[in-house]
Design an enzyme around this catalytic site. Sequence first.
Site, PDB file in Angstrom:
ATOM      1  N   LYS A   9     -23.032  -4.130  -1.213  1.00 46.63           N
ATOM      2  CA  LYS A   9     -22.105  -3.995  -0.024  1.00 46.63           C
ATOM      3  C   LYS A   9     -20.962  -2.673  -1.116  1.00 46.63           C
ATOM      4  O   LYS A   9     -20.888  -1.607  -0.821  1.00 46.63           O
ATOM      5  CB  LYS A   9     -21.347  -4.658   0.417  1.00 46.63           C
ATOM      6  CG  LYS A   9     -20.025  -4.007   0.691  1.00 46.63           C
ATOM      7  CD  LYS A   9     -18.832  -4.717   1.429  1.00 46.63           C
ATOM      8  CE  LYS A   9     -17.406  -4.718   1.192  1.00 46.63           C
ATOM      9  NZ  LYS A   9     -16.288  -4.705  -0.255  1.00 46.63           N
TER      10      LYS A   9
ATOM     11  N   HIS B 217     -20.713 -14.075   0.506  1.00 43.63           N
ATOM     12  CA  HIS B 217     -21.135 -14.799  -1.349  1.00 43.63           C
ATOM     13  C   HIS B 217     -22.271 -15.405  -1.357  1.00 43.63           C
ATOM     14  O   HIS B 217     -23.512 -15.724  -2.180  1.00 43.63           O
ATOM     15  CB  HIS B 217     -20.104 -15.050  -1.968  1.00 43.63           C
ATOM     16  CG  HIS B 217     -18.272 -14.312  -2.708  1.00 43.63           C
ATOM     17  ND1 HIS B 217     -17.759 -13.990  -1.669  1.00 43.63           N
ATOM     18  CD2 HIS B 217     -18.858 -13.156  -3.336  1.00 43.63           C
ATOM     19  CE1 HIS B 217     -16.650 -13.289  -2.161  1.00 43.63           C
ATOM     20  NE2 HIS B 217     -17.338 -12.825  -3.660  1.00 43.63           N
TER      21      HIS B 217
ATOM     22  N   SER C 276     -13.222 -10.032   0.433  1.00 47.45           N
ATOM     23  CA  SER C 276     -12.548 -11.357  -0.317  1.00 47.45           C
ATOM     24  C   SER C 276     -11.153 -10.078   0.643  1.00 47.45           C
ATOM     25  O   SER C 276     -10.169 -10.687   1.066  1.00 47.45           O
ATOM     26  CB  SER C 276     -12.616 -11.320  -1.055  1.00 47.45           C
ATOM     27  OG  SER C 276     -13.285 -11.587  -1.833  1.00 47.45           O
ATOM     28  N   ARG C 277     -11.150  -8.924   0.575  1.00 50.02           N
ATOM     29  CA  ARG C 277     -10.046  -8.144   1.424  1.00 50.02           C
ATOM     30  C   ARG C 277      -9.847  -8.134   2.535  1.00 50.02           C
ATOM     31  O   ARG C 277      -8.364  -7.940   2.687  1.00 50.02           O
ATOM     32  CB  ARG C 277      -9.752  -6.621   0.694  1.00 50.02           C
ATOM     33  CG  ARG C 277     -10.240  -6.335  -0.422  1.00 50.02           C
ATOM     34  CD  ARG C 277     -10.458  -4.985  -1.321  1.00 50.02           C
ATOM     35  NE  ARG C 277     -10.945  -5.016  -2.439  1.00 50.02           N
ATOM     36  CZ  ARG C 277     -10.451  -3.393  -3.272  1.00 50.02           C
ATOM     37  NH1 ARG C 277      -9.155  -3.334  -2.914  1.00 50.02           N
ATOM     38  NH2 ARG C 277     -10.256  -3.928  -4.589  1.00 50.02           N
TER      39      ARG C 277
ATOM     40  N   GLN D 174     -11.717  -4.271 -14.898  1.00 47.96           N
ATOM     41  CA  GLN D 174     -11.943  -3.788 -13.275  1.00 47.96           C
ATOM     42  C   GLN D 174     -10.774  -2.918 -12.677  1.00 47.96           C
ATOM     43  O   GLN D 174     -11.978  -2.542 -12.046  1.00 47.96           O
ATOM     44  CB  GLN D 174     -12.887  -4.110 -13.076  1.00 47.96           C
ATOM     45  CG  GLN D 174     -13.295  -5.858 -12.284  1.00 47.96           C
ATOM     46  CD  GLN D 174     -14.442  -5.806 -11.696  1.00 47.96           C
ATOM     47  OE1 GLN D 174     -15.290  -6.830 -12.526  1.00 47.96           O
ATOM     48  NE2 GLN D 174     -15.182  -5.940 -10.100  1.00 47.96           N
TER      49      GLN D 174
HETATM   50  O1  PAF Z   1     -18.126  -7.464  -6.983  1.00 41.56           O
HETATM   51  C1  PAF Z   1     -17.332  -8.637  -8.310  1.00 41.56           C
HETATM   52  O2  PAF Z   1     -17.211  -9.281  -7.456  1.00 41.56           O
HETATM   53  C2  PAF Z   1     -17.297  -7.910  -9.008  1.00 41.56           C
HETATM   54  O3  PAF Z   1     -16.725  -6.819  -9.965  1.00 41.56           O
HETATM   55  C3  PAF Z   1     -17.721  -8.914 -10.186  1.00 41.56           C
HETATM   56  C4  PAF Z   1     -19.749  -8.592 -10.916  1.00 41.56           C
HETATM   57  C5  PAF Z   1     -18.549 -10.270 -10.614  1.00 41.56           C
HETATM   58  C6  PAF Z   1     -17.808  -8.882 -12.087  1.00 41.56           C
HETATM   59  O4  PAF Z   1     -15.844  -8.755 -11.872  1.00 41.56           O
END
Ligand code: PAF
Length: 282
Positions: A151, A37, A188-189, A61
Amino acid sequence: MTVLNSREELEKYIAEQKKLQKTIGFAPTMGALHAGHISLYEAARKENDLVISSIFVNPTQFNNPDDLEKYPRNVKKDIQKLEDSGFVDAVYIPSVEDMYPGETKSKHYDFGGIENEMEGKARPGHFDGVGTVVEELFRQVQPDNAYFGDKDYQQLAVIRKLQQNLDLPLKIHGVPIYREPNGLAMSSRNERLSPEQRKKAAVIYDTLLKVNDWFRVISIPEIYRRVEEIFEKEDGFVLEYFTIADEETLKETDFFYKDRNYRAFIVVFAGEVRLIDNMHLA
Ligand code: PAF
């Protein structure tokens, strides 16, 4: 660094910055921040007056409620990481109501078919959820530039389509995959992996490198066979899918055409943790 805890605070902040004609670089996240990030904000820092982050675990999502529940959350630590990076001016941390006034529901999009390949098949409704939250974040934050990691290559392609279809006034940038020293793509996983699994997960990147060596040398069915064999032999890892796809249409290919670009995609379960990775083939 300014922490914006509501849509109201964000709107006030953005109005002030727009008055000062500042250019805005933005990278949304779902928190559980890692060096991958931070590399998005490093890229944004070079090209914008202001760099804005957001942290929002987007419920629409996730097609698996268990995955949503288990998604790592640590906002205090995330704010500290953003602050320490020195790249970020403000972080927006909206509530569900700020993002979904009324019903917490996805819109439906037509991304020209790319949304139905790979992750679209494996995670029905996922890209409608991503599109909905990203469109809303773009409308609220009003960035000039937005940054997403390679990624989640299919997500990046979907967001490029979203920008084009809605003619949103911003530029989308892809940022190279940031890897752990053993090659495992930062995610993050990864926090949910045991030290042993984390070490062994190097097999994903190693396999992609092998596929790249085999590209245009070995037949496609033979490449698939070899990849399947690698994961069959790898205890504790289960291959969900391996696909070599056209980089533009994201359709699986059974032939390498000379004038097309291709990318290999791998999704594996390490125990219960779903890991994804990809590589441009050259
Ligand atoms: O990649 C992510 O972390 C998520 O899919 C995003 C783009 C922040 C949308 O929730």
